[in-house]
Every structure is written in C-alpha cells, then in structure tokens.
Motif scaffolding. Structure first.
Motif, PDB file in Angstrom:
ATOM      1  N   LYS A   1     -18.053 -29.560   9.769  1.00 38.12           N
ATOM      2  CA  LYS A   1     -18.883 -30.238  10.760  1.00 38.12           C
ATOM      3  C   LYS A   1     -20.308 -30.391  10.231  1.00 38.12           C
ATOM      4  CE  LYS A   1     -20.637 -29.522  15.454  1.00 38.12           C
ATOM      5  NZ  LYS A   1     -20.614 -28.616  16.636  1.00 38.12           N
ATOM      6  N   GLY A   2     -20.824 -31.618  10.398  1.00 39.53           N
ATOM      7  CA  GLY A   2     -22.188 -31.886   9.954  1.00 39.53           C
ATOM      8  C   GLY A   2     -22.287 -32.548   8.591  1.00 39.53           C
ATOM      9  N   LYS A   3     -21.197 -32.493   7.823  1.00 42.32           N
ATOM     10  CA  LYS A   3     -21.195 -33.127   6.505  1.00 42.32           C
ATOM     11  C   LYS A   3     -20.919 -34.622   6.639  1.00 42.32           C
ATOM     12  CE  LYS A   3     -21.359 -29.264   3.988  1.00 42.32           C
ATOM     13  NZ  LYS A   3     -22.464 -28.915   3.049  1.00 42.32           N
ATOM     14  N   ASP A   4     -21.308 -35.374   5.606  1.00 39.13           N
ATOM     15  CA  ASP A   4     -20.992 -36.804   5.542  1.00 39.13           C
ATOM     16  C   ASP A   4     -19.699 -36.992   4.752  1.00 39.13           C
ATOM     17  OD1 ASP A   4     -24.449 -37.930   4.962  1.00 39.13           O
ATOM     18  OD2 ASP A   4     -23.487 -36.971   6.698  1.00 39.13           O
ATOM     19  N   VAL A   5     -18.922 -38.021   5.125  1.00 39.23           N
ATOM     20  CA  VAL A   5     -17.709 -38.338   4.378  1.00 39.23           C
ATOM     21  C   VAL A   5     -17.655 -39.836   4.107  1.00 39.23           C
ATOM     22  CG1 VAL A   5     -16.327 -36.415   5.240  1.00 39.23           C
ATOM     23  CG2 VAL A   5     -16.307 -38.598   6.463  1.00 39.23           C
ATOM     24  N   GLU A   6     -17.004 -40.184   2.997  1.00 43.67           N
ATOM     25  CA  GLU A   6     -16.770 -41.584   2.649  1.00 43.67           C
ATOM     26  C   GLU A   6     -15.279 -41.801   2.467  1.00 43.67           C
ATOM     27  OE1 GLU A   6     -20.810 -43.050   0.300  1.00 43.67           O
ATOM     28  OE2 GLU A   6     -18.925 -42.823  -0.794  1.00 43.67           O
ATOM     29  N   LEU A   7     -14.765 -42.813   3.120  1.00 45.50           N
ATOM     30  CA  LEU A   7     -13.361 -43.172   3.013  1.00 45.50           C
ATOM     31  C   LEU A   7     -13.286 -44.547   2.353  1.00 45.50           C
ATOM     32  CD1 LEU A   7     -12.266 -42.214   6.647  1.00 45.50           C
ATOM     33  CD2 LEU A   7     -12.561 -40.731   4.669  1.00 45.50           C
ATOM     34  N   ARG A   8     -12.342 -44.683   1.438  1.00 43.56           N
ATOM     35  CA  ARG A   8     -12.282 -45.908   0.641  1.00 43.56           C
ATOM     36  C   ARG A   8     -11.012 -46.689   0.936  1.00 43.56           C
ATOM     37  NH1 ARG A   8     -13.832 -47.580  -4.998  1.00 43.56           N
ATOM     38  NH2 ARG A   8     -12.109 -48.909  -5.748  1.00 43.56           N
ATOM     39  N   CYS A   9     -11.153 -48.012   0.889  1.00 41.85           N
ATOM     40  CA  CYS A   9     -10.011 -48.901   1.082  1.00 41.85           C
ATOM     41  C   CYS A   9     -10.035 -50.004   0.033  1.00 41.85           C
ATOM     42  CB  CYS A   9     -10.046 -49.524   2.473  1.00 41.85           C
ATOM     43  SG  CYS A   9      -8.771 -50.785   2.748  1.00 41.85           S
ATOM     44  N   ASP A  10      -8.919 -50.131  -0.687  1.00 42.66           N
ATOM     45  CA  ASP A  10      -8.718 -51.218  -1.655  1.00 42.66           C
ATOM     46  C   ASP A  10      -7.718 -52.193  -1.050  1.00 42.66           C
ATOM     47  OD1 ASP A  10      -9.422 -49.295  -4.365  1.00 42.66           O
ATOM     48  OD2 ASP A  10      -9.813 -51.449  -4.429  1.00 42.66           O
ATOM     49  N   PRO A  11      -8.149 -53.355  -0.607  1.00 44.74           N
ATOM     50  CA  PRO A  11      -7.201 -54.284   0.025  1.00 44.74           C
ATOM     51  C   PRO A  11      -6.321 -54.968  -1.020  1.00 44.74           C
ATOM     52  CG  PRO A  11      -9.327 -55.325  -0.198  1.00 44.74           C
ATOM     53  CD  PRO A  11      -9.495 -53.900  -0.677  1.00 44.74           C
ATOM     54  N   ILE A  12      -5.351 -55.699  -0.551  1.00 44.54           N
ATOM     55  CA  ILE A  12      -4.515 -56.494  -1.442  1.00 44.54           C
ATOM     56  C   ILE A  12      -5.365 -57.621  -2.032  1.00 44.54           C
ATOM     57  CG2 ILE A  12      -2.519 -58.052  -1.532  1.00 44.54           C
ATOM     58  CD1 ILE A  12      -1.254 -56.311   0.680  1.00 44.54           C
ATOM     59  N   SER A  13      -5.200 -57.845  -3.327  1.00 42.71           N
ATOM     60  CA  SER A  13      -5.995 -58.870  -4.008  1.00 42.71           C
ATOM     61  C   SER A  13      -5.818 -60.230  -3.336  1.00 42.71           C
ATOM     62  CB  SER A  13      -5.551 -58.959  -5.471  1.00 42.71           C
ATOM     63  OG  SER A  13      -6.261 -59.976  -6.145  1.00 42.71           O
ATOM     64  N   GLY A  14      -6.949 -60.886  -3.074  1.00 49.10           N
ATOM     65  CA  GLY A  14      -6.895 -62.214  -2.460  1.00 49.10           C
ATOM     66  C   GLY A  14      -6.957 -62.201  -0.954  1.00 49.10           C
ATOM     67  N   HIS A  15      -6.819 -61.019  -0.357  1.00 46.71           N
ATOM     68  CA  HIS A  15      -6.918 -60.934   1.103  1.00 46.71           C
ATOM     69  C   HIS A  15      -8.387 -60.957   1.496  1.00 46.71           C
ATOM     70  CE1 HIS A  15      -2.737 -59.179   2.284  1.00 46.71           C
ATOM     71  NE2 HIS A  15      -2.641 -60.221   1.468  1.00 46.71           N
ATOM     72  N   THR A  16      -8.737 -61.885   2.377  1.00 48.64           N
ATOM     73  CA  THR A  16     -10.139 -62.027   2.753  1.00 48.64           C
ATOM     74  C   THR A  16     -10.505 -61.211   3.983  1.00 48.64           C
ATOM     75  OG1 THR A  16      -9.566 -64.026   4.008  1.00 48.64           O
ATOM     76  CG2 THR A  16     -10.349 -64.332   1.741  1.00 48.64           C
TER      77      THR A  16
ATOM     78  N   VAL B   1     -13.309 -54.134  -2.157  1.00 47.31           N
ATOM     79  CA  VAL B   1     -13.258 -52.739  -1.736  1.00 47.31           C
ATOM     80  C   VAL B   1     -14.196 -52.482  -0.562  1.00 47.31           C
ATOM     81  CG1 VAL B   1     -13.785 -50.378  -2.460  1.00 47.31           C
ATOM     82  CG2 VAL B   1     -12.614 -51.936  -4.029  1.00 47.31           C
ATOM     83  N   SER B   2     -13.723 -51.652   0.366  1.00 48.06           N
ATOM     84  CA  SER B   2     -14.539 -51.285   1.514  1.00 48.06           C
ATOM     85  C   SER B   2     -14.667 -49.764   1.592  1.00 48.06           C
ATOM     86  CB  SER B   2     -13.926 -51.812   2.812  1.00 48.06           C
ATOM     87  OG  SER B   2     -14.697 -51.408   3.935  1.00 48.06           O
ATOM     88  N   THR B   3     -15.835 -49.329   2.044  1.00 49.76           N
ATOM     89  CA  THR B   3     -16.085 -47.909   2.256  1.00 49.76           C
ATOM     90  C   THR B   3     -16.530 -47.689   3.692  1.00 49.76           C
ATOM     91  OG1 THR B   3     -16.786 -47.629  -0.041  1.00 49.76           O
ATOM     92  CG2 THR B   3     -17.409 -45.906   1.507  1.00 49.76           C
ATOM     93  N   LEU B   4     -15.863 -46.766   4.357  1.00 47.34           N
ATOM     94  CA  LEU B   4     -16.250 -46.346   5.706  1.00 47.34           C
ATOM     95  C   LEU B   4     -16.955 -45.006   5.573  1.00 47.34           C
ATOM     96  CD1 LEU B   4     -16.041 -46.756   8.856  1.00 47.34           C
ATOM     97  CD2 LEU B   4     -13.933 -45.408   8.720  1.00 47.34           C
ATOM     98  N   THR B   5     -18.181 -44.937   6.061  1.00 45.98           N
ATOM     99  CA  THR B   5     -18.972 -43.717   5.960  1.00 45.98           C
ATOM    100  C   THR B   5     -19.201 -43.132   7.344  1.00 45.98           C
ATOM    101  OG1 THR B   5     -20.111 -44.535   3.985  1.00 45.98           O
ATOM    102  CG2 THR B   5     -21.149 -42.719   5.182  1.00 45.98           C
ATOM    103  N   ILE B   6     -18.942 -41.846   7.461  1.00 48.32           N
ATOM    104  CA  ILE B   6     -19.228 -41.125   8.703  1.00 48.32           C
ATOM    105  C   ILE B   6     -20.262 -40.058   8.368  1.00 48.32           C
ATOM    106  CG2 ILE B   6     -18.284 -39.881  10.666  1.00 48.32           C
ATOM    107  CD1 ILE B   6     -15.495 -40.885   9.823  1.00 48.32           C
ATOM    108  N   GLN B   7     -21.402 -40.160   9.003  1.00 45.91           N
ATOM    109  CA  GLN B   7     -22.466 -39.187   8.770  1.00 45.91           C
ATOM    110  C   GLN B   7     -22.398 -38.079   9.824  1.00 45.91           C
ATOM    111  OE1 GLN B   7     -25.764 -42.079   8.984  1.00 45.91           O
ATOM    112  NE2 GLN B   7     -26.120 -41.708   6.806  1.00 45.91           N
TER     113      GLN B   7
END
Lengths: 113, 111
Positions: free
Chosen positions: A15-30, A74-80
């Motif tokens: 609790k209290g730490k930051d986390v980063e979650l990563r997502c690599d979508p399928i190539s060409g998906h907008t 690539v997308s990154t979701l960050t939770i602080q």
C-alpha cells in the motif's frame, strides 16, 4: 500472430507504492482499452485510446490513475499511491480499425497488501 | 452505470441441455457482442450482432436481438462441460466510443 500481451501477469505491491502495468496490443490495432475487474464482478471501463484522438478517460476512478499510449502502440497504466481497493485484475484489449470486436490480453492480477 | 445487465447471474445445467442467458441495455447501440471468460482472465469474443439484425448463429451459439426491448439473448445448445465459464454481453453505440460490459452470467455445466 501474437495476441495482446500484458505484463506482469501478477503483481503484489505494498500500500502506498506506485505500480505500472503494460499492454502490448496486436500490431495494427488502433483502439486500445483498459478495464478493471474485481473478484466475481463485471468489467469496469477505465480508459480508451483510438488512434491519434484524445483518449476517453471518463472511467478512471481517481487522479491516482493515469495511462499513456506511446507511438500508437504500447500502453502503460500507472496507479500511484496504491490502495487495497485497487486490488483487481486489470485487462487490456485492442481492436482493428473500424471493427468493434475486441481482443483481450490475459490480464494483470494486482494485489495491494 | 453499466450499459448491459445479464441475467441470470448464475446458471447450472447438465451436459446436453441448452443454456439461455439474457442481456438488457439502456441506450441505443450500434452492435451487441457476447464474450466468454474462463478463470477470471482474458475474455474471448464469441459473436457480434448488429442493431439491424434480429438473429445470428455460429455453431452451437444462437443470438437474438430485440432493439425495441433493448435486450439480447445468447443460447448455447447441447452444452458441454467445457462451456463452463462466465459470459458477458458488451455494447457500443452512438454517444459513447467504447465497449461497455455487463456483470456477466456464470454458467456451470455438469457432466
């Protein structure tokens, strides 16, 4: 071809730490979506990216949550300052231009202790 | 609030029986989709029905759409133990750009 890839598969954080979650979508998906799913519940929409348009951030539950999508891929979701109620499976999905069918990754199970 | 709501929340049947799940939604849609989820992880797309369609088939799946009642049903015929999963409907339509999911129906098919 490769599907949607999410990393890590599991994350335990204090609790209290930051986390980063990563997502690599399928190539060409907008289109790229982030959802959150608590145990035994439905999918809660978080954020939606579509090409170069401004993202739809209407589902982000608080200002501790943010997401980026670099280079339209690539997308990154960050939770602080994580809280115990942030514990859930975070799912990412992508879809082709002009097609509504979404392809999901296997998710990241986040546990905040 | 969420656009789609499935019922029942849980359904338990025997192999060989048919399973019917329903979905209701609130606003106009372009498309309605059904997804399946095993073990609380990634969802898999099953079938899509457009707002101008009333019925669609894919293998053992049959989907109906009634836009006047804002509802859809998913029928799985001759169910198998491997069909055990959670099933979700999802909608997209004018006024919102993303997919909105319901809370799902948990289907248990016993051998």
């Amino acid at each position: 071809g490769a599907g949607v890839s999410q990393s890590p598969s599991n994350k335990v954080t204090e609790k209290g730490k930051d986390v980063e979650l990563r997502c690599d979508p399928i190539s060409g998906h907008t289109a790229l979506y982030w959802y959150r799913q608590s145990l035994g519940q439905g999918l809660e929409f978080l954020i939606y990216f579509q090409g170069n348009s401004a993202p739809d951030k209407s589902g982000l539950p608080s200002d501790r949550f943010s997401a980026e999508r670099t280079g339209g891929s690539v997308s990154t979701l960050t939770i602080q300052r994580t809280q115990q109620e942030d514990s859930a499976v975070y799912l990412c999905a992508s879809s082709e231009p002009g097609r509504p069918e979404a392809f999901f990754g296997q998710g990241t199970r986040l546990t905040v202790v | 609030s969420q656009q789609g709501e499935e019922d029942p929340q849980a359904l338990s049947i025997q192999e060989g029986e048919n399973a019917t799940m329903n979905c209701s939604y609130k606003t106009s849609i372009n498309n309605l989709q059904w997804y399946r989820q095993n073990s609380g992880r990634g969802l898999v797309h099953l079938i899509l029905i457009r707002s101008n369609e009333r019925e669609k088939h894919s293998g053992r799946l049959r989907v109906t759409l009634d836009t006047s009642k804002k509802s859809s049903s998913l029928l799985i015929t001759a169910s198998r133990a491997a069909d055990t999963a959670s099933y979700f409907c999802a909608t997209d339509g004018a006024g919102y750009s993303t997919l909105t999911f319901g809370k799902g129906t948990m289907l248990l098919v016993s051998p």
